[in-house]
Design a protein around this motif. Sequence first.
Motif, short mmCIF file in Angstrom:
data_model
loop_
_atom_site.label_atom_id
_atom_site.label_comp_id
_atom_site.label_asym_id
_atom_site.label_seq_id
_atom_site.Cartn_x
_atom_site.Cartn_y
_atom_site.Cartn_z
N LEU A 73 0.85 -1.18 0.00
CA LEU A 73 0.00 0.00 0.00
C LEU A 73 0.89 1.23 0.00
CD1 LEU A 73 -2.61 -0.84 2.79
CD2 LEU A 73 -2.85 -1.16 0.34
N ALA A 74 0.60 2.17 -0.86
CA ALA A 74 1.36 3.42 -0.89
C ALA A 74 0.41 4.58 -0.58
CB ALA A 74 2.01 3.61 -2.25
N PHE A 75 0.72 5.31 0.48
CA PHE A 75 -0.06 6.47 0.88
C PHE A 75 0.65 7.73 0.39
CE2 PHE A 75 -0.93 3.34 4.29
CZ PHE A 75 -2.29 3.23 4.12
N GLN A 76 -0.10 8.69 -0.11
CA GLN A 76 0.49 9.95 -0.53
C GLN A 76 0.78 10.84 0.67
OE1 GLN A 76 -1.55 12.14 -3.52
NE2 GLN A 76 -1.47 10.48 -4.99
N ALA A 77 1.93 11.49 0.62
CA ALA A 77 2.31 12.47 1.63
C ALA A 77 2.28 13.85 0.99
CB ALA A 77 3.71 12.16 2.15
N GLN A 78 2.09 14.86 1.81
CA GLN A 78 2.01 16.23 1.30
C GLN A 78 3.37 16.85 1.03
OE1 GLN A 78 -0.39 18.30 4.18
NE2 GLN A 78 -2.20 17.08 3.71
N ASP A 79 4.42 16.29 1.66
CA ASP A 79 5.77 16.81 1.45
C ASP A 79 6.77 15.79 1.99
OD1 ASP A 79 5.76 17.16 4.30
OD2 ASP A 79 5.12 19.23 4.07
N ARG A 80 8.05 16.07 1.81
CA ARG A 80 9.11 15.16 2.26
C ARG A 80 9.10 14.99 3.78
NH1 ARG A 80 14.42 15.14 -1.16
NH2 ARG A 80 13.56 15.11 -3.24
N ALA A 81 8.84 16.07 4.50
CA ALA A 81 8.81 15.99 5.96
C ALA A 81 7.75 15.01 6.43
CB ALA A 81 8.58 17.38 6.55
N MET A 82 6.63 14.93 5.72
CA MET A 82 5.57 14.01 6.09
C MET A 82 6.01 12.56 5.84
SD MET A 82 1.54 14.15 5.03
CE MET A 82 1.07 15.48 6.13
N VAL A 83 6.78 12.32 4.79
CA VAL A 83 7.34 10.99 4.55
C VAL A 83 8.27 10.62 5.70
CG1 VAL A 83 8.85 9.61 3.05
CG2 VAL A 83 7.12 11.12 2.03
N ASP A 84 9.12 11.54 6.10
CA ASP A 84 10.05 11.30 7.20
C ASP A 84 9.29 11.01 8.50
OD1 ASP A 84 12.07 11.87 5.36
OD2 ASP A 84 12.42 13.89 6.13
N ALA A 85 8.21 11.77 8.76
CA ALA A 85 7.41 11.57 9.97
C ALA A 85 6.71 10.21 9.94
CB ALA A 85 6.39 12.70 10.12
N PHE A 86 6.19 9.83 8.77
CA PHE A 86 5.58 8.51 8.58
C PHE A 86 6.57 7.41 8.96
CE2 PHE A 86 5.87 4.96 5.60
CZ PHE A 86 4.65 4.33 5.74
#
Length: 142
Positions: A73-86
Amino acid sequence: METQELHRGRLIDHIQLVVSDLMASKTFYEAVLGALNIPLGGSADDYFWADELFVSTATSVAAQGKVTGRCHLAFQAQDRAMVDAFYAAALASGGKDNGAPGERPYHPGYYAAFVLDPDGNNIEAVYHGEATRSSASVRITF
């Protein structure tokens, strides 16, 4: 199971994962979805859901008695920081590293992180960059 809103025109209507340990999965998904600003929509003793993702036990009325196979499953993030937080939330909540945050070769600007959930599903958060943002919210591959 219920949803708050019907979204017509999406490629995927909903996804159900049947898991072996609902509480471990709920802890994991609450954390990673929270990092993506997606709240849980509801829960009961044998399931929980967020947006169009439903997670249940094998004994749930909605399941067919077996844990689902390994999914991506791939969830969209709003920015790179959100990927890092995920990624950080996943590792702190029972997930296992399956690819630290970073650029991927899929297309320019593809920034993603991969983790394994408690059942071994490959869960990704991806930010496509400003020029290539997609309208799809969840992607599943087999």
